[in-house]
Motif scaffolding. Structure first.
Motif, PDB file in Angstrom:
ATOM      1  N   THR A 213       4.998  15.240 -62.536  1.00  0.00           N
ATOM      2  CA  THR A 213       3.822  15.738 -63.245  1.00  0.00           C
ATOM      3  C   THR A 213       2.559  15.258 -62.568  1.00  0.00           C
ATOM      4  O   THR A 213       2.575  14.314 -61.783  1.00  0.00           O
ATOM      5  N   GLN A 214       1.441  15.909 -62.869  1.00  0.00           N
ATOM      6  CA  GLN A 214       0.139  15.422 -62.432  1.00  0.00           C
ATOM      7  C   GLN A 214      -0.632  14.824 -63.606  1.00  0.00           C
ATOM      8  O   GLN A 214      -1.791  14.479 -63.469  1.00  0.00           O
ATOM      9  N   SER A 215      -0.017  14.706 -64.782  1.00  0.00           N
ATOM     10  CA  SER A 215      -0.752  14.377 -66.007  1.00  0.00           C
ATOM     11  C   SER A 215      -0.032  13.360 -66.874  1.00  0.00           C
ATOM     12  O   SER A 215       0.298  13.644 -68.024  1.00  0.00           O
ATOM     13  N   SER A 244       2.625  20.217 -56.783  1.00  0.00           N
ATOM     14  CA  SER A 244       2.499  20.646 -58.177  1.00  0.00           C
ATOM     15  C   SER A 244       1.521  21.792 -58.324  1.00  0.00           C
ATOM     16  O   SER A 244       1.736  22.693 -59.114  1.00  0.00           O
ATOM     17  N   PHE A 245       0.419  21.769 -57.568  1.00  0.00           N
ATOM     18  CA  PHE A 245      -0.495  22.912 -57.465  1.00  0.00           C
ATOM     19  C   PHE A 245      -1.040  23.390 -58.803  1.00  0.00           C
ATOM     20  O   PHE A 245      -1.305  24.572 -58.983  1.00  0.00           O
ATOM     21  N   GLY A 246      -1.191  22.496 -59.770  1.00  0.00           N
ATOM     22  CA  GLY A 246      -1.705  22.880 -61.086  1.00  0.00           C
ATOM     23  C   GLY A 246      -0.597  23.172 -62.072  1.00  0.00           C
ATOM     24  O   GLY A 246      -0.747  22.981 -63.278  1.00  0.00           O
ATOM     25  N   MET A 247       0.548  23.638 -61.555  1.00  0.00           N
ATOM     26  CA  MET A 247       1.650  24.067 -62.421  1.00  0.00           C
ATOM     27  C   MET A 247       2.267  22.888 -63.180  1.00  0.00           C
ATOM     28  O   MET A 247       2.848  23.073 -64.250  1.00  0.00           O
ATOM     29  N   GLY A 356      -0.704  29.452 -66.259  1.00  0.00           N
ATOM     30  CA  GLY A 356      -1.408  28.177 -66.411  1.00  0.00           C
ATOM     31  C   GLY A 356      -2.252  27.905 -65.193  1.00  0.00           C
ATOM     32  O   GLY A 356      -2.645  28.823 -64.470  1.00  0.00           O
ATOM     33  N   ALA A 357      -2.520  26.628 -64.958  1.00  0.00           N
ATOM     34  CA  ALA A 357      -3.344  26.260 -63.813  1.00  0.00           C
ATOM     35  C   ALA A 357      -2.579  26.546 -62.525  1.00  0.00           C
ATOM     36  O   ALA A 357      -1.377  26.322 -62.444  1.00  0.00           O
ATOM     37  N   TYR A 358      -3.271  27.050 -61.545  1.00  0.00           N
ATOM     38  CA  TYR A 358      -2.713  27.206 -60.203  1.00  0.00           C
ATOM     39  C   TYR A 358      -3.860  27.071 -59.207  1.00  0.00           C
ATOM     40  O   TYR A 358      -4.912  27.704 -59.380  1.00  0.00           O
ATOM     41  N   ARG A 359      -3.645  26.222 -58.227  1.00  0.00           N
ATOM     42  CA  ARG A 359      -4.621  25.928 -57.171  1.00  0.00           C
ATOM     43  C   ARG A 359      -5.691  27.015 -57.000  1.00  0.00           C
ATOM     44  O   ARG A 359      -5.396  28.125 -56.588  1.00  0.00           O
ATOM     45  N   GLY A 360      -6.893  26.665 -57.335  1.00  0.00           N
ATOM     46  CA  GLY A 360      -8.012  27.617 -57.311  1.00  0.00           C
ATOM     47  C   GLY A 360      -8.512  27.916 -58.723  1.00  0.00           C
ATOM     48  O   GLY A 360      -9.692  28.136 -58.938  1.00  0.00           O
ATOM     49  N   PHE A 361      -7.578  27.929 -59.670  1.00  0.00           N
ATOM     50  CA  PHE A 361      -7.856  27.972 -61.106  1.00  0.00           C
ATOM     51  C   PHE A 361      -8.972  28.950 -61.502  1.00  0.00           C
ATOM     52  O   PHE A 361     -10.055  28.539 -61.916  1.00  0.00           O
ATOM     53  N   GLY A 362      -8.723  30.233 -61.344  1.00  0.00           N
ATOM     54  CA  GLY A 362      -9.694  31.233 -61.787  1.00  0.00           C
ATOM     55  C   GLY A 362     -10.755  31.573 -60.761  1.00  0.00           C
ATOM     56  O   GLY A 362     -11.463  32.570 -60.913  1.00  0.00           O
ATOM     57  N   ALA A 531      -6.394  14.436 -66.133  1.00  0.00           N
ATOM     58  CA  ALA A 531      -5.402  14.063 -65.125  1.00  0.00           C
ATOM     59  C   ALA A 531      -5.885  14.298 -63.702  1.00  0.00           C
ATOM     60  O   ALA A 531      -7.059  14.439 -63.445  1.00  0.00           O
ATOM     61  N   SER A 532      -4.900  14.344 -62.793  1.00  0.00           N
ATOM     62  CA  SER A 532      -5.168  14.845 -61.448  1.00  0.00           C
ATOM     63  C   SER A 532      -5.261  16.360 -61.566  1.00  0.00           C
ATOM     64  O   SER A 532      -4.412  16.991 -62.163  1.00  0.00           O
ATOM     65  N   GLY A 533      -6.271  16.923 -60.966  1.00  0.00           N
ATOM     66  CA  GLY A 533      -6.506  18.363 -61.082  1.00  0.00           C
ATOM     67  C   GLY A 533      -7.996  18.593 -61.028  1.00  0.00           C
ATOM     68  O   GLY A 533      -8.784  17.637 -61.091  1.00  0.00           O
ATOM     69  N   GLY A 534      -8.389  19.848 -60.923  1.00  0.00           N
ATOM     70  CA  GLY A 534      -9.817  20.143 -60.871  1.00  0.00           C
ATOM     71  C   GLY A 534     -10.480  19.523 -59.648  1.00  0.00           C
ATOM     72  O   GLY A 534     -11.681  19.247 -59.666  1.00  0.00           O
ATOM     73  N   SER A 535      -9.693  19.279 -58.612  1.00  0.00           N
ATOM     74  CA  SER A 535     -10.220  18.699 -57.360  1.00  0.00           C
ATOM     75  C   SER A 535     -11.192  17.569 -57.646  1.00  0.00           C
ATOM     76  O   SER A 535     -12.354  17.581 -57.238  1.00  0.00           O
ATOM     77  N   ARG A 536     -10.687  16.588 -58.366  1.00  0.00           N
ATOM     78  CA  ARG A 536     -11.553  15.515 -58.845  1.00  0.00           C
ATOM     79  C   ARG A 536     -11.174  14.146 -58.312  1.00  0.00           C
ATOM     80  O   ARG A 536     -11.865  13.169 -58.545  1.00  0.00           O
ATOM     81  N   GLY A 728      -9.350  20.022 -52.395  1.00  0.00           N
ATOM     82  CA  GLY A 728      -7.928  20.322 -52.562  1.00  0.00           C
ATOM     83  C   GLY A 728      -7.623  21.781 -52.850  1.00  0.00           C
ATOM     84  O   GLY A 728      -6.524  22.254 -52.591  1.00  0.00           O
ATOM     85  N   GLU A 729      -8.583  22.508 -53.406  1.00  0.00           N
ATOM     86  CA  GLU A 729      -8.352  23.916 -53.739  1.00  0.00           C
ATOM     87  C   GLU A 729      -9.154  24.863 -52.842  1.00  0.00           C
ATOM     88  O   GLU A 729      -9.012  26.085 -52.939  1.00  0.00           O
ATOM     89  N   SER A 730     -10.016  24.292 -51.997  1.00  0.00           N
ATOM     90  CA  SER A 730     -10.966  25.124 -51.244  1.00  0.00           C
ATOM     91  C   SER A 730     -10.298  26.222 -50.425  1.00  0.00           C
ATOM     92  O   SER A 730     -10.811  27.341 -50.327  1.00  0.00           O
TER      93      SER A 730
END
Ligand code: MCN
Ligand code: SMO
Length: 773
Positions: A213-215, A244-247, A356-362, A531-536, A728-730
């Motif tokens: 998981t990333q969370s 994981s790529f958001g998933m 759900g979330a996937y690298r780039g997220f919208g 969590a980890s995500g949102g390129s943060r 990370g998502e660029s």
């Protein structure tokens, strides 16, 4: 010399390359049993009963449970909860209704995997088929049945952004470009599928959960909420995570069920997702349709923008709920000066696997629509696509530039980066397209602005994330002088542990070998609400790590003054120690300070024995990374096959902590985007999934990835103590539009390409429209 900006080799690389990764599937505990899930074979049905008798009778089967056994659970939590949003109330196992192929409705515990899978095959659901909501159009039809009886339609939520006089902007326009841009549903496909191992602790009351998981903290909170078990009795550990790529950001039913079962059975349990299962059991990405209209002046300046975004959320708004569509709306104006808008985003439920979330997220979805629209406009206005963009890009002098959706374009040299990218590409010589009877080439560009360093707590509150957006770092210098940094971020392949080591080493003036990172454990690492995500990771956890290290340095300095018997004002921190200013012979090393701080027969005024500190960092705003992608493609006119010949990728992620990782992140994201642009697609026939293996679901191969050249700018963001923006998502964001624009350039006047992926069929269809015209 600063360690920031060095391509420090990632510590874990050799271990992974040598096959010494330790993933959830590698964990083997004494007495461990295996869990398998019975999943819905149909897209929509009333579940009348589940016959588990044959399964229970099989030798080696330890338990079988159905939805009825977990009726007292709280519903699966969702990570985003916009005001007014609808919730499904669904639990980890279906009870009265099956809503998508793959939805779990029963679980088996058996002595081994083969027995568990055989028992699952022996479970027979009795059901009565219900009308299927196959896609977003079906979900939105006036007479559509509601997927949830307690909803009045199939809409999860519909946030809207409005600014300026939109009617006037369109009325006075020289040109309006309007079309429907569709980004298909994709499968994130991490190398390591999901997996859970759970074990009861010796106290008989607590459990430990090992999870890919990333969370870790959200999952702990989620299990706690669903089971009514206090959080401190649940320890969640993320061992090595193979992508994981958001998933892997959300709380899935499987971990909740295993947590429950381990308690009940008193044995360690394991569930490892099969590759086939992953295609229906793990959240999908994208699946958005963007209706976009952009109004232009005759010189190509944008006057206003209207958009309606629809996200197919699949059968359940849990996971990141409306998040993807919300972000698409929030970033729809891109890096451009646009102040008049009317944007609405809808998420709808259908009978498919939840997205759900996937690298780039919208953001790739928004970018594909806007950047295609700009190219269509350039063609109609007789402008070069790069010129049209230059006229609209926000200038550095206008920054910080608040967009009408509430995002702040904080820093950057957008037009300069466009120029630098085009120069490297040789853009002026590359256009116009070359053609022969069998093959045509084309070039295309796309610019992007990307939200990174996800966080600011007020934004989290606005969108209903149930925690602030800060990160916490704890830091401790051991008596040996080695520094342990306790972080909340979870490595999943992106190399965050190495980057954070570099940040700490830099602040403390220590070699990288003197730093180690403790991560991925709700007991022993730091707490991070989000969590980890949102390129943060780099910007936000890098921020808290820098602040914590600065506090530790201050302590070291005070211990140094104490040992040197000198006033604090007279000493300074130098590489490897503390010395009296202008008297370098009066110096004490880190090793002596560290020992003294722990032995501590006497302690400096105001300090306590030991050397540790902590800091939280909550960024004041998102940091906006940006870039420009230039692509050259060749199109085979017989088959419609697109080959990407070359890509120049210009980007700016602020201060780069580790340039080699940054490069790997960009190229990895770009390869994923290439697959999503050309062939990846979760296909369905009336909500029945057709792509259930890697034979049907085409991933890009190394040979599909073209030569990539990178152009780096480094404009520090004011919104991180270390000036870092995310990256990370660029790679995923501008690539689909740049390739589509290049293919369109090759095809010339053919009908606009507005749907991804750009399959041969679609390209040929566009070409045949040209022949007819
Ligand atoms: N970095 C840097 N300097 C910067 C920015 C980043 O050196 N200014 C480096 C750091 O090593 C950092 C990495 O690049 O860890 C990515 O940085 P960042 O953008 O901060 O992203 P996160 O660390 O938060 O990672 C998450 C991000 C997301 S949201 C997805 S989705 C994603 C991605 O990263 N999933 C990945 N990259 C991935 N890469 C791999 N291999 N596997 C995934 O699952
Ligand atoms: S989709 Mo990345 O985990 O924000």
């Amino acid at each position: 010399m600063s360690v920031i900006g060095q391509s420090v080799r990632r510590a874990a690389l050799d271990r992974f390359a040598a096959g010494r990764g330790r993933y959830v599937g590698d964990i083997d505990l004494p007495g461990m049993a295996t869990v398998a899930f019975a999943r819905s074979p149909v897209a929509h049905a009333e579940l009348l009963g589940v016959d588990t008798e044959a399964a229970r009778a099989m030798p080696g089967v330890l338990a079988v449970i159905t939805g009825d056994d977990i009726a007292s659970f709280a519903p699966q939590p969702s990570l985003w909860n916009l005001p007014g949003q609808n919730h499904s109330g669904l639990k980890a196992l279906a009870t009265d209704r099956l809503r998508y192929v793959g939805q779990p409705f029963a679980a088996v515990v058996a002595v081994d995997r083969r027995t568990a899978e055989a028992a699952v095959r022996a479970i027979v659901p009795q059901y009565r088929a219900l009308p299927i909501i196959a896609d977003m159009d079906a979900a939105l039809r006036n007479d559509a049945p509601c997927l949830y009886d307690h909803w009045s339609d199939n809409i999860v939520a519909r946030p809207r952004w409005q600014a300026g006089d939109i009617a006037a902007a369109f009325d006075g326009a020289a040109l309006v470009v309007s079309d429907r841009f569709t980004t298909q549903r994709v499968h994130p496909c991490s190398l390591e599928p999901r997996g859970v191992v759970v074990a009861p602790d010796l106290d008989g009351e607590s459990i430990t959960v090992w999870l890919s998981t990333q969370s870790i903290h959200q999952v702990r909170a989620g299990i706690s909420e669903c089971l009514g078990l206090p959080e401190h009795r649940i320890r969640v550990i993320a061992p090595d995570v193979g992508g994981s790529f958001g998933m892997k950001a959300c709380i899935y039913g499987e971990e909740v069920v295993l947590a429950f079962l381990t308690h009940r059975i008193g044995r360690p349990l394991r569930w490892i997702e099969t590759r086939a299962e992953a295609f229906v059991a793990s959240t999908h990405g994208r699946d958005e349709r963007v209706d976009l209209a952009v109004a232009f002046d005759a010189d190509g300046r944008i006057r206003g923008l209207r958009s309606t975004i629809v996200l197919d959320k699949g059968a359940d708004p849990y996971a990141t709920s409306m998040g993807t569509a919300w972000i698409t709306g929030a970033v729809m104006t891109g890096p451009y000066r646009i102040d008049t808008i009317d944007i609405e985003a809808l998420a709808v439920v259908t009978n498919k696997t939840p997205t759900g979330a996937y690298r780039g997220f919208g953001q790739p979805e928004a970018n594909f629509a806007l950047e295609r629209a700009l190219d269509i406009a350039a063609q109609r206005l007789g402008l070069d696509p790069a010129d049209l963009r230059r006229r609209n890009l926000v200038a550095p002098s206008e920054m910080p530039y608040p967009t009408p959706t509430g995002i702040v374009l904080d820093s950057g040299r957008y037009a300069d980066l466009l120029d630098a990218t085009l120069e490297r590409f040789g853009y002026d010589d590359a256009r116009p397209a070359q053609s022969s009877s069998r093959r045509r080439t084309g070039v295309g560009i796309a610019c992007y602005a990307e939200t990174t360093n996800f966080g600011p707590s007020p934004l989290c509150k606005l969108i209903g994330v149930d925690s602030g957006g800060f990160d916490i770092t704890s830091i401790r210098m051991e008596p040996s002088g080695h520094v342990r940094v306790f972080v909340g971020q979870t490595p999943m392949g992106q190399g965050i542990e190495t980057a954070l080591m570099q940040v700490a080493a830099d602040e403390l003036g220590l070699p990288i070998e003197d730093i180690s990172i403790v991560h991925g454990d709700t007991v022993s690492s730091a707490y991070t609400a989000y969590a980890s995500g949102g390129s943060r990771g780099a910007g936000v956890a890098g921020g808290s790590t820098a602040l914590a290290a600065r506090r530790l340095r201050e302590r070291i300095l005070r211990w140094g003054a104490h040992l040197l018997d000198a006033p604090l004002e007279s000493v300074r921190f130098v590489q490897g120690g503390v010395e009296v200013v202008d008297m370098p012979t009066r110096r004490t090393g880190i090793a002596e300070i560290a020992v003294a701080a722990y032995k501590a027969f006497s302690t400096p005024e105001g300090l306590e024995p030991g050397l540790e500190d902590r800091a939280a960092y909550d960024p004041p705003a998102l940091a906006i990374a940006y870039g420009c992608v230039a692509a050259e493609v060749a199109v085979d006119l017989d088959t419609g096959k697109v080959t990407v010949e070359r890509i120049v990728f210009g980007h700016d992620c602020g201060v780069q902590i580790n340039p080699a990782i940054v490069e790997g992140q960009v190229i990895g994201g770009l390869a994923q985007a290439l697959g999503a642009t050309l062939f990846e697609e979760m296909r369905y026939d009336d909500a029945r999934p057709l792509t259930l293996s890697l034979q049907d679901y085409l991933l890009p191969l190394a040979s599909d990835v073209p030569h990539v050249e990178l152009v780096h700018f480094e404009t520090p963001t004011p919104f991180s103590p270390i000036g870092a923006k995310g990256v990370g998502e660029s790679g995923t964001i501008g690539v689909p539009a740049a390739i589509a624009n290049a293919v369109q350039n090759a095809l010339g006047t053919a009908s606009p390409l507005v749907t991804l992926p750009l399959t041969g069929e679609r390209v040929l269809a566009s070409l045949s429209s040209e022949a007819k015209a």
